[in-house]
Design a protein around this motif. Structure first.
Motif, PDB file in Angstrom:
ATOM      1  N   GLU A  23      -8.093  -4.156   2.504  1.00  0.00           N
ATOM      2  CA  GLU A  23      -6.919  -4.807   3.560  1.00  0.00           C
ATOM      3  C   GLU A  23      -5.856  -4.376   3.802  1.00  0.00           C
ATOM      4  O   GLU A  23      -5.165  -4.325   4.714  1.00  0.00           O
ATOM      5  N   MET A  24      -5.376  -3.356   2.960  1.00  0.00           N
ATOM      6  CA  MET A  24      -4.177  -2.600   2.800  1.00  0.00           C
ATOM      7  C   MET A  24      -4.046  -1.263   3.560  1.00  0.00           C
ATOM      8  O   MET A  24      -3.220  -0.906   4.224  1.00  0.00           O
ATOM      9  N   LEU A  25      -5.400  -0.722   3.778  1.00  0.00           N
ATOM     10  CA  LEU A  25      -5.639   0.608   4.414  1.00  0.00           C
ATOM     11  C   LEU A  25      -5.026   0.602   5.670  1.00  0.00           C
ATOM     12  O   LEU A  25      -4.297   1.591   6.092  1.00  0.00           O
ATOM     13  N   PRO A  26      -5.234  -0.236   6.773  1.00  0.00           N
ATOM     14  CA  PRO A  26      -4.827  -0.123   8.119  1.00  0.00           C
ATOM     15  C   PRO A  26      -3.318  -0.130   7.983  1.00  0.00           C
ATOM     16  O   PRO A  26      -2.891   0.617   8.862  1.00  0.00           O
ATOM     17  N   GLU A  27      -2.659  -0.873   7.204  1.00  0.00           N
ATOM     18  CA  GLU A  27      -1.370  -1.245   7.372  1.00  0.00           C
ATOM     19  C   GLU A  27      -0.661  -0.032   6.901  1.00  0.00           C
ATOM     20  O   GLU A  27       0.374   0.715   7.448  1.00  0.00           O
ATOM     21  N   ILE A  28      -1.309   0.771   5.836  1.00  0.00           N
ATOM     22  CA  ILE A  28      -0.656   2.084   5.207  1.00  0.00           C
ATOM     23  C   ILE A  28      -0.779   3.434   6.381  1.00  0.00           C
ATOM     24  O   ILE A  28       0.100   4.170   6.396  1.00  0.00           O
ATOM     25  N   VAL A 185       5.889   1.060   2.540  1.00  0.00           N
ATOM     26  CA  VAL A 185       4.913  -0.137   2.932  1.00  0.00           C
ATOM     27  C   VAL A 185       3.751  -0.164   1.826  1.00  0.00           C
ATOM     28  O   VAL A 185       3.445  -1.349   1.877  1.00  0.00           O
ATOM     29  N   ALA A 186       3.458   0.758   1.403  1.00  0.00           N
ATOM     30  CA  ALA A 186       2.400   0.859   0.190  1.00  0.00           C
ATOM     31  C   ALA A 186       3.018  -0.177  -0.835  1.00  0.00           C
ATOM     32  O   ALA A 186       2.362  -1.009  -1.591  1.00  0.00           O
ATOM     33  N   GLN A 187       4.212  -0.120  -1.267  1.00  0.00           N
ATOM     34  CA  GLN A 187       4.926  -0.822  -2.227  1.00  0.00           C
ATOM     35  C   GLN A 187       4.743  -2.498  -1.782  1.00  0.00           C
ATOM     36  O   GLN A 187       4.698  -3.120  -2.758  1.00  0.00           O
ATOM     37  N   GLN A 188       5.371  -2.684  -0.526  1.00  0.00           N
ATOM     38  CA  GLN A 188       5.434  -3.920  -0.285  1.00  0.00           C
ATOM     39  C   GLN A 188       3.856  -4.485  -0.106  1.00  0.00           C
ATOM     40  O   GLN A 188       3.867  -5.791  -0.595  1.00  0.00           O
ATOM     41  N   ALA A 189       2.956  -3.575   0.315  1.00  0.00           N
ATOM     42  CA  ALA A 189       1.709  -4.314   0.086  1.00  0.00           C
ATOM     43  C   ALA A 189       1.300  -4.796  -1.411  1.00  0.00           C
ATOM     44  O   ALA A 189       0.643  -5.678  -1.669  1.00  0.00           O
ATOM     45  N   GLY A 190       1.798  -3.874  -2.256  1.00  0.00           N
ATOM     46  CA  GLY A 190       1.596  -4.193  -3.567  1.00  0.00           C
ATOM     47  C   GLY A 190       2.272  -5.216  -4.174  1.00  0.00           C
ATOM     48  O   GLY A 190       1.773  -5.967  -4.755  1.00  0.00           O
ATOM     49  N   ASP A 191       3.543  -5.468  -3.574  1.00  0.00           N
ATOM     50  CA  ASP A 191       4.217  -6.770  -4.089  1.00  0.00           C
ATOM     51  C   ASP A 191       3.645  -7.972  -3.617  1.00  0.00           C
ATOM     52  O   ASP A 191       3.569  -9.127  -4.338  1.00  0.00           O
ATOM     53  N   ASN A 197      -2.168  -0.271  -7.880  1.00  0.00           N
ATOM     54  CA  ASN A 197      -3.227   0.660  -8.068  1.00  0.00           C
ATOM     55  C   ASN A 197      -3.690   1.310  -6.707  1.00  0.00           C
ATOM     56  O   ASN A 197      -3.721   2.390  -6.429  1.00  0.00           O
ATOM     57  N   GLU A 198      -4.196   0.145  -5.884  1.00  0.00           N
ATOM     58  CA  GLU A 198      -4.992   0.545  -4.685  1.00  0.00           C
ATOM     59  C   GLU A 198      -4.022   0.992  -3.692  1.00  0.00           C
ATOM     60  O   GLU A 198      -4.044   2.044  -3.035  1.00  0.00           O
ATOM     61  N   ALA A 199      -2.719   0.168  -3.691  1.00  0.00           N
ATOM     62  CA  ALA A 199      -1.652   0.696  -2.640  1.00  0.00           C
ATOM     63  C   ALA A 199      -1.323   2.190  -2.840  1.00  0.00           C
ATOM     64  O   ALA A 199      -1.268   3.024  -1.882  1.00  0.00           O
ATOM     65  N   PHE A 200      -0.926   2.440  -4.102  1.00  0.00           N
ATOM     66  CA  PHE A 200      -0.195   3.963  -4.122  1.00  0.00           C
ATOM     67  C   PHE A 200      -1.434   4.749  -4.276  1.00  0.00           C
ATOM     68  O   PHE A 200      -1.241   6.039  -4.163  1.00  0.00           O
ATOM     69  N   THR A 201      -2.570   4.664  -4.731  1.00  0.00           N
ATOM     70  CA  THR A 201      -3.655   5.463  -4.685  1.00  0.00           C
ATOM     71  C   THR A 201      -3.981   5.765  -3.150  1.00  0.00           C
ATOM     72  O   THR A 201      -4.185   7.136  -2.930  1.00  0.00           O
ATOM     73  N   ILE A 202      -4.109   4.854  -2.443  1.00  0.00           N
ATOM     74  CA  ILE A 202      -4.057   5.096  -0.919  1.00  0.00           C
ATOM     75  C   ILE A 202      -3.222   5.898  -0.432  1.00  0.00           C
ATOM     76  O   ILE A 202      -3.436   6.819   0.201  1.00  0.00           O
TER      77      ILE A 202
END
Length: 227
Positions: A23-28, A185-191, A197-202
């Motif tokens: 779910e996060m991948l396209p946004e990042i 953007v990854a941090q916002q997705a994690g929020d 884990n997923e957000a910052f790993t990607i």
């Protein structure tokens, strides 16, 4: 005497969720292409052109010119990039696009480092090349364009590639001027999902892959120029 409480083991599903990652991948990736990559490419162009100009000014002009240029380069290198970004954002009109302001600041910041690499490359040109140019009565401008700079560029290419990768990894500092680059953007997705884990790993993997591709391209280009 009571037995110590057992600490439950962390399962893989608790550490990593493939659905959240998908779910996060396209946004990042969108933030990477539209901001991080774009800033890096344009910033590298700015840094290379300005860095080359600074190097020539320090090597081919009288001390009255080269001295102040050197001083400005030292000031830029010795102050943090994040401070320069914030200072520039306060100076420009509110209507200006802060992404492009940040791109110029990053490009100028790294221009001072690339200039030092160019200076080292110029110094590596054999003195016989300069003497041969003078013996042929070549104008100074042509000596620089046709003899010195082509050799200096080949010598400094690996260093320039390293600076470009460093610039790429410094783009997260744009968060200080409210630019939504990939890490923000990854941090916002994690929020939103509480899946950091997923957000910052990607985001980290995107940085790694892009840096490896850049390093590979620089090595191929270096070999092509040498041979």
């Amino acid at each position: 005497m009571t037995a110590p409480a057992m600490v439950p083991a962390i399962t893989f599903d608790e550490f990593w969720n493939w659905g959240a990652a998908a779910e996060m991948l396209p946004e990042i990736l969108t933030a990477f292409v539209k901001v991080t990559l774009l800033v890096t490419v344009v910033g590298t162009v700015i840094a290379t052109i300005v860095g080359l100009l600074l190097a020539v000014l320090t090597q081919a002009t009288p001390r009255l010119v080269s001295g102040p240029v050197r001083w400005v380069m030292d000031v830029v290198r010795m102050t943090p990039l994040i401070v320069q970004l914030m200072f520039a954002s306060f100076l420009v009109p509110v209507s200006w696009n802060l992404m492009w302001v940040g791109t110029v600041v990053i490009g100028l910041h790294y221009a001072t480092y690339m200039a030092e690499s160019f200076i080292a490359g110029i110094a590596s040109v054999d003195k016989g090349q300069w003497e041969a140019s003078r013996a042929l009565s070549l104008p100074q401008g042509r000596t620089w364009r046709a003899v010195v700079l082509p050799q200096a560029l080949r010598a400094t290419l690996p260093s320039l590639g390293n600076w470009a990768i460093s610039m790429f990894k410094d783009t997260p500092y744009l968060f200080a001027i409210t630019v939504l680059e990939m890490v923000t953007v990854a941090q916002q997705a994690g929020d939103r999902t509480f899946r950091y884990n997923e957000a910052f790993t990607i985001a980290g993997l995107v940085f790694l892959v892009a840096s490896l591709v850049t390093a590979f391209a620089v090595r191929r280009l270096e070999k092509a120029l040498v041979y």
